[in-house]
Design a protein around this motif. Structure first.
Motif, short mmCIF file in Angstrom:
data_model
loop_
_atom_site.label_atom_id
_atom_site.label_comp_id
_atom_site.label_asym_id
_atom_site.label_seq_id
_atom_site.Cartn_x
_atom_site.Cartn_y
_atom_site.Cartn_z
N ILE A 107 0.83 -1.20 0.00
CA ILE A 107 0.00 0.00 0.00
C ILE A 107 0.87 1.25 0.00
O ILE A 107 0.70 2.16 -0.81
CB ILE A 107 -0.94 0.01 1.22
N VAL A 108 1.81 1.30 0.91
CA VAL A 108 2.62 2.51 1.10
C VAL A 108 3.70 2.65 0.03
O VAL A 108 3.98 3.76 -0.43
CB VAL A 108 3.23 2.53 2.52
N MET A 109 4.28 1.55 -0.39
CA MET A 109 5.41 1.63 -1.31
C MET A 109 4.99 1.68 -2.79
O MET A 109 5.82 1.94 -3.65
CB MET A 109 6.36 0.46 -1.08
N SER A 110 3.73 1.47 -3.09
CA SER A 110 3.27 1.57 -4.48
C SER A 110 3.47 2.99 -4.99
O SER A 110 3.32 3.95 -4.24
CB SER A 110 1.78 1.24 -4.58
N SER A 111 3.77 3.10 -6.26
CA SER A 111 3.88 4.44 -6.84
C SER A 111 2.50 5.09 -6.79
O SER A 111 1.47 4.41 -6.74
CB SER A 111 4.37 4.36 -8.28
N LYS A 112 2.49 6.39 -6.82
CA LYS A 112 1.23 7.12 -6.79
C LYS A 112 0.33 6.70 -7.97
O LYS A 112 -0.86 6.46 -7.80
CB LYS A 112 1.49 8.62 -6.80
N ALA A 113 0.93 6.59 -9.14
CA ALA A 113 0.16 6.23 -10.33
C ALA A 113 -0.41 4.82 -10.21
O ALA A 113 -1.59 4.59 -10.53
CB ALA A 113 1.04 6.34 -11.58
N ASP A 114 0.40 3.87 -9.76
CA ASP A 114 -0.08 2.49 -9.63
C ASP A 114 -1.19 2.39 -8.58
O ASP A 114 -2.19 1.70 -8.79
CB ASP A 114 1.06 1.55 -9.24
N PHE A 115 -1.01 3.09 -7.45
CA PHE A 115 -2.02 3.03 -6.39
C PHE A 115 -3.33 3.63 -6.88
O PHE A 115 -4.40 3.05 -6.70
CB PHE A 115 -1.52 3.74 -5.13
N ALA A 116 -3.25 4.79 -7.53
CA ALA A 116 -4.45 5.46 -8.04
C ALA A 116 -5.14 4.62 -9.12
O ALA A 116 -6.37 4.59 -9.20
CB ALA A 116 -4.11 6.84 -8.56
N ALA A 117 -4.36 3.93 -9.93
CA ALA A 117 -4.94 3.09 -10.98
C ALA A 117 -5.64 1.87 -10.36
O ALA A 117 -6.72 1.47 -10.81
CB ALA A 117 -3.86 2.64 -11.96
N ARG A 118 -5.04 1.30 -9.34
CA ARG A 118 -5.62 0.12 -8.71
C ARG A 118 -6.86 0.47 -7.89
O ARG A 118 -7.79 -0.33 -7.79
CB ARG A 118 -4.58 -0.55 -7.80
N PHE A 119 -6.84 1.68 -7.31
CA PHE A 119 -7.94 2.12 -6.46
C PHE A 119 -8.45 3.48 -6.96
O PHE A 119 -8.12 4.52 -6.40
CB PHE A 119 -7.50 2.22 -4.99
N PRO A 120 -9.23 3.48 -8.02
CA PRO A 120 -9.67 4.75 -8.63
C PRO A 120 -10.46 5.65 -7.68
O PRO A 120 -10.48 6.86 -7.86
CB PRO A 120 -10.51 4.32 -9.83
N GLU A 121 -11.10 5.07 -6.68
CA GLU A 121 -11.87 5.88 -5.73
C GLU A 121 -10.99 6.61 -4.71
O GLU A 121 -11.48 7.42 -3.92
CB GLU A 121 -12.92 5.02 -5.01
N TYR A 122 -9.69 6.35 -4.74
CA TYR A 122 -8.74 6.99 -3.82
C TYR A 122 -8.77 8.51 -3.97
O TYR A 122 -8.77 9.24 -2.98
CB TYR A 122 -7.34 6.42 -4.06
N ARG A 123 -8.78 8.98 -5.19
CA ARG A 123 -8.79 10.44 -5.44
C ARG A 123 -10.01 11.09 -4.77
O ARG A 123 -9.87 12.07 -4.05
CB ARG A 123 -8.81 10.72 -6.93
N SER A 124 -11.19 10.53 -4.99
CA SER A 124 -12.39 11.13 -4.40
C SER A 124 -12.36 11.05 -2.88
O SER A 124 -12.82 11.96 -2.19
CB SER A 124 -13.66 10.51 -4.98
N TRP A 125 -11.80 9.96 -2.33
CA TRP A 125 -11.66 9.84 -0.88
C TRP A 125 -10.77 10.95 -0.34
O TRP A 125 -11.11 11.58 0.67
CB TRP A 125 -11.09 8.46 -0.52
N MET A 126 -9.64 11.19 -1.01
CA MET A 126 -8.76 12.27 -0.54
C MET A 126 -9.46 13.62 -0.63
O MET A 126 -9.35 14.44 0.30
CB MET A 126 -7.45 12.30 -1.35
N LEU A 127 -10.18 13.86 -1.71
CA LEU A 127 -10.92 15.12 -1.83
C LEU A 127 -11.93 15.27 -0.69
O LEU A 127 -12.07 16.35 -0.11
CB LEU A 127 -11.61 15.21 -3.19
N GLU A 128 -12.61 14.18 -0.34
CA GLU A 128 -13.55 14.20 0.79
C GLU A 128 -12.83 14.53 2.10
O GLU A 128 -13.32 15.35 2.88
CB GLU A 128 -14.23 12.84 0.96
N GLN A 129 -11.70 13.87 2.31
CA GLN A 129 -10.95 14.10 3.55
C GLN A 129 -10.47 15.54 3.65
O GLN A 129 -10.55 16.17 4.71
CB GLN A 129 -9.74 13.14 3.63
N LEU A 130 -9.96 16.05 2.55
CA LEU A 130 -9.45 17.42 2.55
C LEU A 130 -10.58 18.43 2.70
O LEU A 130 -10.43 19.43 3.42
CB LEU A 130 -8.64 17.68 1.28
#
Length: 168
Positions: A107-130
């Protein structure tokens, strides 16, 4: 290696203090082995930088022994930015079987691009958190244009503020 060369610039007394602090942080661990695998740990303040990350990982994994084992296997985790460590919260709270499905190191060591591609809802989660933290001085239209790296940097700021506030 470069990390070892950078360590030579550190004061010997400071290195000894940090080794002692690491020993207190992980009393049952072979600190020499950990530092030999990740020498740059000695460049960080144990109490202000490493210990809070270890406590965060313990809280997210809900298991101090597992957190210690994960950190022993990959001490680099203690050097991760707070915004990247927030991925653990995302996985734990938003992914079915979360931390049983994906290893904390992956989870932590994945590149940003790979993590975001694997978990597309990550972006919206971060926007919610922020948005919930009222962390960004951006309007929503501007926030939605931020890259994953920029969002994780903003998450780092929010998490640091929260952690500093909670430890005072």
């Amino acid at each position: 290696t470069l990390s070892l060369l950078q360590l030579t610039a550190l004061d010997l007394v400071l290195v000894q203090r940090r080794l002692l602090a690491l020993t207190k942080l992980m009393p049952e661990s072979d600190i020499q082995a950990i530092v030999s695998r990740q020498p740059s740990l000695l460049r960080r303040d144990v109490d202000k930088a490493l210990a809070p990350r270890m406590r965060f990982i313990e809280r997210e994994l809900r298991d101090a022994a597992r957190a210690r084992d994960v950190i022993l296997a990959n001490p680099r985790l203690l050097l991760s930015a707070w915004g990247v460590l927030a991925r653990l919260t995302f996985i734990r709270t938003r992914v079915d079987r979360g931390l049983r499905l994906v290893s904390p190191s992956t989870i932590v060591m994945s590149s940003k691009a790979d993590f975001a591609a694997r978990f597309p809802e990550y972006r919206s989660w971060m926007l919610e958190q922020l948005s919930a933290a009222d962390a960004c001085m951006f309007d929503e239209a501007r926030m939605s244009k931020l890259t994953i790296a920029q969002l994780e940097a903003a998450m780092s700021q929010v998490m640091e503020q929260r952690l500093i506030g909670s430890e005072q």
